[in-house]
Motif scaffolding. Structure first.
Motif, PDB file in Angstrom:
ATOM      1  N   PRO A  84       0.343   2.594   5.720  1.00 50.53           N
ATOM      2  CA  PRO A  84      -0.478   1.258   5.414  1.00 50.53           C
ATOM      3  C   PRO A  84      -1.001   0.711   6.236  1.00 50.53           C
ATOM      4  O   PRO A  84      -2.093  -0.029   6.297  1.00 50.53           O
ATOM      5  N   SER A 104       0.871  -1.030  -0.176  1.00 48.36           N
ATOM      6  CA  SER A 104      -0.097  -0.070   0.102  1.00 48.36           C
ATOM      7  C   SER A 104       1.101   1.200   0.070  1.00 48.36           C
ATOM      8  O   SER A 104       1.907   1.378   0.416  1.00 48.36           O
ATOM      9  N   GLU A 105       0.360   2.379  -0.238  1.00 41.14           N
ATOM     10  CA  GLU A 105       0.873   3.514  -0.567  1.00 41.14           C
ATOM     11  C   GLU A 105       0.564   4.543   0.763  1.00 41.14           C
ATOM     12  O   GLU A 105      -0.350   4.318   1.519  1.00 41.14           O
ATOM     13  N   TRP A 106       1.525   5.535   1.361  1.00 35.52           N
ATOM     14  CA  TRP A 106       1.234   6.309   2.342  1.00 35.52           C
ATOM     15  C   TRP A 106       0.343   7.155   1.645  1.00 35.52           C
ATOM     16  O   TRP A 106       0.280   7.539   0.523  1.00 35.52           O
TER      17      TRP A 106
END
Length: 181
Positions: free
Chosen positions: A28, A2-4
């Motif tokens: 994430p 996941s991305e920040w």
């Protein structure tokens, strides 16, 4: 993976050169944190080689780090200014040489974890002397340095700037004839 995610950002300081923000970031795993963000104008950098595979460098002191080192001429890009034009303008102002047509060599983000400082490095193998540098205060001297010496100058700390190191090592790699001098 996941991305920040940045939920928002507030400005904590700003002047004509820099804006410092504090971003509300979700990691994430769901945790929140405040993250400092430094927003700077894009930087244009000029590398000019002569017929002897020498690059014109500035020898200057940086009071922030307390170090003397060689650097490529560079400066901020004005709003709406073509970065190649900005690189040529800065080169002429800082060296007294007018570069030929500028070609993009590389684009780097030296500190992407905290800063939007985007550097575009341009190069040419043409230049002509047009007079004294208008911004002579930018450096103690200007020197044509053989491209073949770049690895040595990086290793011994006489070139310290990240954009200068990246550009000159790439030019050194791309121009193998310089290694035979």
């Amino acid at each position: 993976m996941s991305e920040w995610q940045a939920l928002g950002e507030r400005t904590v300081y700003e002047n004509r050169w820099v804006r410092v923000g504090m971003a509300d970031v979700v990691l994430p795993d769901g945790r929140h944190l405040d993250h400092t963000v430094i927003r700077l104008r894009p930087v244009a950098v000029a590398a000019v080689l002569n017929e002897h595979d020498e690059v014109l460098l500035l020898w200057r002191h940086r009071f922030i780090t307390g170090a003397w080192a060689f650097e490529l001429p560079s400066g901020g890009t004005a709003d709406g200014e073509d970065p190649a034009h900005a690189a040529a303008r800065e080169f002429e102002e800082e060296t007294g040489w007018r570069p030929g047509p500028m070609r993009l060599l590389l684009a780097v983000d030296p500190m992407p974890g905290i800063s939007t400082s985007h550097h575009r490095v341009y190069w040419t193998d043409q230049a002509r002397r047009v007079g004294e540098p208008r911004d002579a205060f930018e450096s103690t001297r200007r020197e044509w340095v053989p491209l073949a010496r770049v690895p040595e100058l990086v290793t011994d700390g006489r070139i310290r700037s990240a954009n200068t190191i990246a550009a000159l090592l790439l030019l050194h790699h791309l121009r193998p004839e310089s290694q035979n001098r």
